[in-house]
Motif scaffolding. Structure first.
Motif, PDB file in Angstrom:
ATOM      1  N   LEU A   1       0.823  -1.377   0.099  1.00  0.00           N
ATOM      2  CA  LEU A   1      -0.123  -0.092  -0.153  1.00  0.00           C
ATOM      3  C   LEU A   1       0.369   1.219   0.430  1.00  0.00           C
ATOM      4  O   LEU A   1       0.903   2.039  -0.430  1.00  0.00           O
ATOM      5  N   THR A   2       1.775   1.232   0.919  1.00  0.00           N
ATOM      6  CA  THR A   2       2.151   2.516   0.515  1.00  0.00           C
ATOM      7  C   THR A   2       3.447   2.456  -0.670  1.00  0.00           C
ATOM      8  O   THR A   2       4.015   3.515  -0.664  1.00  0.00           O
ATOM      9  N   ASP A   3       3.967   1.426  -1.035  1.00  0.00           N
ATOM     10  CA  ASP A   3       4.705   0.934  -2.237  1.00  0.00           C
ATOM     11  C   ASP A   3       4.067   1.802  -3.361  1.00  0.00           C
ATOM     12  O   ASP A   3       4.667   2.960  -4.462  1.00  0.00           O
ATOM     13  N   VAL A   4       2.638   1.851  -3.352  1.00  0.00           N
ATOM     14  CA  VAL A   4       2.421   3.057  -4.248  1.00  0.00           C
ATOM     15  C   VAL A   4       1.501   4.156  -3.934  1.00  0.00           C
ATOM     16  O   VAL A   4       0.923   5.021  -5.193  1.00  0.00           O
ATOM     17  N   GLY A   5       1.760   5.265  -2.835  1.00  0.00           N
ATOM     18  CA  GLY A   5       2.074   5.811  -2.745  1.00  0.00           C
ATOM     19  C   GLY A   5       0.967   6.541  -1.287  1.00  0.00           C
ATOM     20  O   GLY A   5       1.307   7.228  -1.162  1.00  0.00           O
ATOM     21  N   PHE A   6       0.427   5.725  -0.766  1.00  0.00           N
ATOM     22  CA  PHE A   6      -0.136   5.838   0.658  1.00  0.00           C
ATOM     23  C   PHE A   6       0.351   6.380   1.278  1.00  0.00           C
ATOM     24  O   PHE A   6       1.160   5.345   1.968  1.00  0.00           O
ATOM     25  N   GLU A   7       0.388   6.993   2.615  1.00  0.00           N
ATOM     26  CA  GLU A   7       0.757   6.973   4.235  1.00  0.00           C
ATOM     27  C   GLU A   7      -0.302   7.235   5.100  1.00  0.00           C
ATOM     28  O   GLU A   7      -1.014   8.141   4.817  1.00  0.00           O
ATOM     29  N   TYR A   8       0.331   6.556   5.585  1.00  0.00           N
ATOM     30  CA  TYR A   8      -0.703   7.016   7.060  1.00  0.00           C
ATOM     31  C   TYR A   8       0.120   7.604   8.401  1.00  0.00           C
ATOM     32  O   TYR A   8       1.219   7.987   7.865  1.00  0.00           O
ATOM     33  N   LYS A   9      -1.202   8.116   9.026  1.00  0.00           N
ATOM     34  CA  LYS A   9      -0.620   9.901   9.398  1.00  0.00           C
ATOM     35  C   LYS A   9      -0.547   9.571  11.118  1.00  0.00           C
ATOM     36  O   LYS A   9      -0.442  10.308  11.506  1.00  0.00           O
ATOM     37  N   PHE A  10      -1.126   8.396  11.297  1.00  0.00           N
ATOM     38  CA  PHE A  10      -1.505   7.894  12.661  1.00  0.00           C
ATOM     39  C   PHE A  10      -0.630   6.949  13.187  1.00  0.00           C
ATOM     40  O   PHE A  10      -0.578   5.441  12.609  1.00  0.00           O
ATOM     41  N   ASN A  11       0.722   7.310  14.221  1.00  0.00           N
ATOM     42  CA  ASN A  11       1.058   5.985  14.802  1.00  0.00           C
ATOM     43  C   ASN A  11       0.601   4.888  15.756  1.00  0.00           C
ATOM     44  O   ASN A  11      -0.778   6.037  16.419  1.00  0.00           O
ATOM     45  N   ALA A  12       1.098   4.168  16.504  1.00  0.00           N
ATOM     46  CA  ALA A  12       0.523   3.357  17.580  1.00  0.00           C
ATOM     47  C   ALA A  12      -0.076   4.101  18.480  1.00  0.00           C
ATOM     48  O   ALA A  12      -0.981   3.638  19.598  1.00  0.00           O
ATOM     49  N   LYS A  13       0.836   5.386  19.519  1.00  0.00           N
ATOM     50  CA  LYS A  13       0.227   6.038  20.439  1.00  0.00           C
ATOM     51  C   LYS A  13      -0.338   6.696  20.282  1.00  0.00           C
ATOM     52  O   LYS A  13      -1.681   7.066  21.156  1.00  0.00           O
ATOM     53  N   MET A  14      -0.837   7.499  19.063  1.00  0.00           N
ATOM     54  CA  MET A  14      -2.078   8.294  18.274  1.00  0.00           C
ATOM     55  C   MET A  14      -2.692   7.769  18.972  1.00  0.00           C
ATOM     56  O   MET A  14      -4.432   7.803  19.246  1.00  0.00           O
ATOM     57  N   ILE A  15      -3.181   6.486  18.477  1.00  0.00           N
ATOM     58  CA  ILE A  15      -4.321   5.710  18.042  1.00  0.00           C
ATOM     59  C   ILE A  15      -5.080   4.880  19.770  1.00  0.00           C
ATOM     60  O   ILE A  15      -5.962   5.168  19.810  1.00  0.00           O
ATOM     61  N   LEU A  16      -4.082   4.708  20.786  1.00  0.00           N
ATOM     62  CA  LEU A  16      -4.326   4.161  21.454  1.00  0.00           C
ATOM     63  C   LEU A  16      -4.821   5.291  22.220  1.00  0.00           C
ATOM     64  O   LEU A  16      -5.889   5.126  23.311  1.00  0.00           O
ATOM     65  N   GLU A  17      -4.372   6.377  22.089  1.00  0.00           N
ATOM     66  CA  GLU A  17      -4.255   7.399  23.435  1.00  0.00           C
ATOM     67  C   GLU A  17      -6.278   8.164  22.178  1.00  0.00           C
ATOM     68  O   GLU A  17      -6.870   8.523  22.925  1.00  0.00           O
ATOM     69  N   ASP A  18      -6.100   7.774  21.588  1.00  0.00           N
ATOM     70  CA  ASP A  18      -7.505   8.628  20.574  1.00  0.00           C
ATOM     71  C   ASP A  18      -8.729   7.200  21.123  1.00  0.00           C
ATOM     72  O   ASP A  18     -10.155   8.093  21.136  1.00  0.00           O
ATOM     73  N   THR A  19      -8.408   6.221  21.316  1.00  0.00           N
ATOM     74  CA  THR A  19      -8.996   5.438  21.416  1.00  0.00           C
ATOM     75  C   THR A  19      -9.857   5.379  22.693  1.00  0.00           C
ATOM     76  O   THR A  19     -10.349   5.718  23.645  1.00  0.00           O
ATOM     77  N   LEU A  20      -8.476   6.412  23.787  1.00  0.00           N
ATOM     78  CA  LEU A  20      -8.592   6.003  25.205  1.00  0.00           C
ATOM     79  C   LEU A  20      -9.650   7.109  25.510  1.00  0.00           C
ATOM     80  O   LEU A  20     -10.752   7.147  26.898  1.00  0.00           O
ATOM     81  N   LYS A  21      -9.087   8.044  24.548  1.00  0.00           N
ATOM     82  CA  LYS A  21     -10.075   9.651  24.837  1.00  0.00           C
ATOM     83  C   LYS A  21     -11.616  10.065  24.657  1.00  0.00           C
ATOM     84  O   LYS A  21     -12.024  10.007  25.636  1.00  0.00           O
ATOM     85  N   TYR A  22     -11.626   8.471  23.195  1.00  0.00           N
ATOM     86  CA  TYR A  22     -12.827   8.566  22.766  1.00  0.00           C
ATOM     87  C   TYR A  22     -13.859   7.604  24.665  1.00  0.00           C
ATOM     88  O   TYR A  22     -15.116   8.440  24.955  1.00  0.00           O
ATOM     89  N   ALA A  23     -13.068   6.371  25.024  1.00  0.00           N
ATOM     90  CA  ALA A  23     -14.047   5.852  25.559  1.00  0.00           C
ATOM     91  C   ALA A  23     -13.800   7.083  27.708  1.00  0.00           C
ATOM     92  O   ALA A  23     -15.871   6.679  28.344  1.00  0.00           O
ATOM     93  N   GLN A  24     -13.143   7.608  27.778  1.00  0.00           N
ATOM     94  CA  GLN A  24     -13.264   8.852  28.239  1.00  0.00           C
ATOM     95  C   GLN A  24     -14.541   9.764  28.417  1.00  0.00           C
ATOM     96  O   GLN A  24     -15.010  10.098  29.142  1.00  0.00           O
TER      97      GLN A  24
END
Length: 343
Positions: free
Chosen positions: A307-330
């Protein structure tokens, strides 16, 4: 381009479907979305309330147990994103299918046929799952060294931590994802095999995948067992943010030409013990019980860069994903540091 482009999204009121439709409408795409029941005020109301929905969104009723119903929604569209999948078998829908696997396989077969008949569809994008791409060896004795798009989950071996519903889901996704590429088609077909999804959501209650990612700090043993099931199935826990999932689908719409299977996860070398370590390090007020921390000490290399070879770029790393998920639960009041666990 977007103002003249119609996209059909099946399973439109789902966790992923609703967020994707929101993004598509924001970009100016015309969207045909399917729901199992248009009379459901909560699910249809969710989509009708999205920005630009009054001018760019049209809703259709369609059920995967009667997959021919999707033809009306697909007609006139240029791209189809197939997210609808049966999560639990419903015998009341008819006796033609014995389980979710048969319903899912028949569903994708009908979707491909409807795309071919439409005369307008250029590309089918199938929302797949990494549970179909386990690097487990065929005899179940261990894992291959590399996890990539060549891996298919062996279905004749027992899965540790499995329950009937999780085993049925693995079989359903594996068989339907194999099915999508068995049909001759004049359109391009893309399969996006997504990891566990976290971050945020439009739907209520909290989606299962988000609950799994924060099962340790919330002390939810059922969700934690499902997290461990995923880890034992795949070797590690591949996951990504809801924003990256949707952007990956839109990337596959906007790419000039693309087809084949793409594994989709921004964090893919993480264990459940490392997820626990993140919460312990960043939230010292969270006390994790020892039964929620198990280290497999397993070495598996993620070999997928397609996926990245054809040009896609991820914007969120593991820390950001876990923090956003916890923030939603809060935010919705399902978690605080003194929380003792769900009933």
């Amino acid at each position: 381009m977007e103002k003249h482009t119609k996209v059909c999204v099946t399973g439109g009121s789902s966790f992923l479907g609703s967020w994707l439709i929101k993004k598509l409408l924001q970009k100016g795409y015309t969207v045909h979305a399917t729901l199992r029941n248009l009379a459901d005020p909560v699910k249809s109301g969710l989509l009708k309330g999205l920005p630009n929905a009054d001018t760019l969104l049209r809703l259709f009723e369609a059920d995967i147990y009667n997959a021919d119903e999707f033809g009306r929604a697909i007609q006139g569209c240029h791209y189809v994103i197939h997210m609808a999948t049966p999560l639990q078998h419903d015998p009341s829908k008819g006796t033609q299918f014995k389980d979710t696997s048969e319903a899912a396989v028949a569903g994708i077969k009908s979707i491909v046929q409807s795309c071919n008949r439409s005369g307008t569809v250029k590309r089918l994008i199938y929302t797949a799952s990494v549970v179909a791409a386990s690097p487990l060896k065929e005899d179940g004795t261990g894992f291959k060294d590399l996890a990539d798009e060549s891996c298919w989950t062996p279905l004749k071996v027992p899965f540790k931590y499995s329950i009937d519903s999780s085993t049925a889901y693995v079989h359903s996704k594996t068989l339907s994802e194999k099915e999508v590429f068995t049909h001759s088609s004049e359109i391009e077909i893309v399969s996006i095999a997504c990891g566990l999804v976290g971050g945020d959501t439009l739907v209520s209650p909290m989606p299962q995948s988000m609950g799994m990612l924060i099962s340790q700090p919330t002390k939810n043993m059922m969700s934690y067992q499902m997290l461990r099931f995923l880890e034992e199935l795949l070797g590690k826990v591949p996951f990504l943010h809801i924003e990256d999932v949707c952007e990956a689908h839109i990337f596959c719409i906007e790419h000039p030409s693309i087809n084949g299977i793409f594994l989709c996860a921004s964090s893919y070398l993480i264990t459940s013990a490392e997820i626990a370590g993140h919460f312990q390090e960043n939230h010292p007020d969270i006390n994790l019980r020892k039964e929620f921390v198990e280290n497999s000490r397993r070495t598996i290399t993620w070999g997928s860069t397609k996926l990245t070879d054809v040009g896609f770029e991820y914007k969120f790393n593991a820390k950001m994903i876990l923090e956003d998920t916890l923030k939603y639960a809060q935010k919705i009041g399902e978690f605080d540091p003194s929380f003792k666990g769900f009933n």
